[in-house]
Write an enzyme that holds these catalytic residues in place. Sequence first.
Site, PDB file in Angstrom:
ATOM      1  N   LYS A   1       0.826  -1.216   0.000  1.00  0.00           N
ATOM      2  CA  LYS A   1       0.000   0.000   0.000  1.00  0.00           C
ATOM      3  C   LYS A   1       0.856   1.260   0.000  1.00  0.00           C
ATOM      4  O   LYS A   1       0.430   2.312  -0.478  1.00  0.00           O
ATOM      5  CB  LYS A   1      -0.970   0.003   1.193  1.00  0.00           C
ATOM      6  CG  LYS A   1      -1.835  -1.250   1.323  1.00  0.00           C
ATOM      7  CD  LYS A   1      -2.498  -1.643   0.022  1.00  0.00           C
ATOM      8  CE  LYS A   1      -3.374  -2.880   0.088  1.00  0.00           C
ATOM      9  NZ  LYS A   1      -2.806  -4.122   0.600  1.00  0.00           N
TER      10      LYS A   1
ATOM     11  N   TYR B   1     -11.566 -15.205   3.437  1.00  0.00           N
ATOM     12  CA  TYR B   1     -10.592 -14.116   3.534  1.00  0.00           C
ATOM     13  C   TYR B   1     -10.231 -13.872   5.006  1.00  0.00           C
ATOM     14  O   TYR B   1     -11.125 -13.807   5.847  1.00  0.00           O
ATOM     15  CB  TYR B   1     -11.190 -12.833   2.938  1.00  0.00           C
ATOM     16  CG  TYR B   1     -10.401 -11.594   3.287  1.00  0.00           C
ATOM     17  CD1 TYR B   1      -9.197 -11.312   2.649  1.00  0.00           C
ATOM     18  CD2 TYR B   1     -10.840 -10.724   4.276  1.00  0.00           C
ATOM     19  CE1 TYR B   1      -8.456 -10.190   2.990  1.00  0.00           C
ATOM     20  CE2 TYR B   1     -10.115  -9.593   4.620  1.00  0.00           C
ATOM     21  CZ  TYR B   1      -8.921  -9.334   3.973  1.00  0.00           C
ATOM     22  OH  TYR B   1      -8.190  -8.225   4.321  1.00  0.00           O
TER      23      TYR B   1
ATOM     24  N   TYR C   1      -2.425 -12.409   4.199  1.00  0.00           N
ATOM     25  CA  TYR C   1      -2.022 -12.286   2.792  1.00  0.00           C
ATOM     26  C   TYR C   1      -0.797 -13.137   2.465  1.00  0.00           C
ATOM     27  O   TYR C   1      -0.908 -14.190   1.842  1.00  0.00           O
ATOM     28  CB  TYR C   1      -1.719 -10.822   2.446  1.00  0.00           C
ATOM     29  CG  TYR C   1      -2.903  -9.906   2.561  1.00  0.00           C
ATOM     30  CD1 TYR C   1      -3.846  -9.822   1.534  1.00  0.00           C
ATOM     31  CD2 TYR C   1      -3.105  -9.115   3.684  1.00  0.00           C
ATOM     32  CE1 TYR C   1      -4.933  -8.979   1.626  1.00  0.00           C
ATOM     33  CE2 TYR C   1      -4.197  -8.266   3.784  1.00  0.00           C
ATOM     34  CZ  TYR C   1      -5.111  -8.201   2.752  1.00  0.00           C
ATOM     35  OH  TYR C   1      -6.181  -7.374   2.847  1.00  0.00           O
TER      36      TYR C   1
HETATM   37  C1  PLP Z   1      -3.494  -5.466   0.486  1.00  0.00           C
HETATM   38  C2  PLP Z   1      -2.463  -6.526   0.608  1.00  0.00           C
HETATM   39  C3  PLP Z   1      -2.259  -7.485  -0.410  1.00  0.00           C
HETATM   40  C4  PLP Z   1      -3.125  -7.552  -1.638  1.00  0.00           C
HETATM   41  O1  PLP Z   1      -2.805  -6.551  -2.550  1.00  0.00           O
HETATM   42  P1  PLP Z   1      -3.940  -5.971  -3.542  1.00  0.00           P
HETATM   43  O2  PLP Z   1      -3.277  -4.875  -4.255  1.00  0.00           O
HETATM   44  O3  PLP Z   1      -5.077  -5.557  -2.676  1.00  0.00           O
HETATM   45  O4  PLP Z   1      -4.335  -7.083  -4.435  1.00  0.00           O
HETATM   46  C5  PLP Z   1      -1.240  -8.392  -0.266  1.00  0.00           C
HETATM   47  N1  PLP Z   1      -0.458  -8.391   0.841  1.00  0.00           N
HETATM   48  C6  PLP Z   1      -0.634  -7.515   1.848  1.00  0.00           C
HETATM   49  C7  PLP Z   1       0.239  -7.622   3.040  1.00  0.00           C
HETATM   50  C8  PLP Z   1      -1.648  -6.559   1.773  1.00  0.00           C
HETATM   51  O5  PLP Z   1      -1.826  -5.694   2.787  1.00  0.00           O
END
Ligand code: PLP
Length: 345
Positions: free
Chosen positions: A56, A270, A296
């Site tokens: 992000k 999720y 994630y």
């Molecule tokens: C948000 C996030 C993702 C996913 O990325 P997107 O751009 O939303 O597909 C992967 N890993 C982490 C740690 C995240 O915070």
Amino acid sequence: MDLSRFARRRYTAGATPIEPAPRFTAALAATCPGGRGPEVWIKRDDLLGLFPGGNKTRKLEFLVADALAQGADTLITCGAPQSNHCRITLAAAVKEGLHCRFVIEERVPDSYRDDASGNHFMFRLLGVESITVVPAGSDMAAAMRAVASELARAGRTGYVIPGGGSNAIGGLGYVACAQELQQQCFEQGLRFDRVVVGSGSSGTHGGLLAGFLGNRIDVPITGIGVSRDPAQQSPLVLAEARAVCELLGLDLAVREADVHCVGGYWQPKYSVPNARMVEAVQLLARSEGILLDPVYTGKVMAGLIGLARAGAIEPGERVLFVHTGGLPSLFAYSREVLGHTDLAP
Ligand SMILES: *Cc1c(COP(=O)(O)O)cnc(C)c1O
């Protein structure tokens, strides 16, 4: 491709490292058929700025620059109760002297706790201005518009950032990452056979794909779904990549065949832990001393491991795993990650 015509703030001093993971590679090979597996390297996007940063951070360099250009005084965004995106947006707001408000979707009923640890604790510590909690399935865009209207009535200017920062502007962050990668590979004499990355709100996967196509980087990208199987995920990635190409003014058609998504590793839901995630988090921590997160990157690495064992990632392939960050939520799931709780397989 020239990104310099887009306004950008910088939140990281330089390029994130690309590191070999020899002990992880060996540990993984020992569990693959014939004792042979891929050679795994890691792009350390968990070391991005706005610490503890992650993917992000890259998107927000462009999104916040746009917010500032529009005269915003408040960033408004949304996410799950342990959202890395919300935390990093808030950190960017603090750094820029802006306010920040969240709409939090309780995707797992009753999972929102005011005293939760991990990212949630940091929402409070970093000084979020307000949090609106809405039930699963709510119209998040409408809820954020309502927050913006409330600010407007008070004479303020909100800037709404969609979930995960995944629109065309946010995707530019991963076009920049593609260019960074290309330069690093050139300088270090490296060549990868495949990139593995998480695929959620799709700005990362889609932005990277646009960057690879636009810069003619001929390396396949495998996106491991963190919340959807390919039938639902691939169209999102395709739309994101196309939107980014359009914003860049690229005369380039992104085809369905350019999008590779893998499912099956995010279940049961999720953000809900599973046993393969726990194995992946433990394996990387104990072989390389690198921490993944349960929501994630742990599931994405579980995907890499599963594909290697199935031979879909071939022995000897040189694979770059993009570590997208997420450290704080590890602390919100410590019992699960240590294997102290029964989990879905
Ligand atoms: C948000 C996030 C993702 C996913 O990325 P997107 O751009 O939303 O597909 C992967 N890993 C982490 C740690 C995240 O915070």
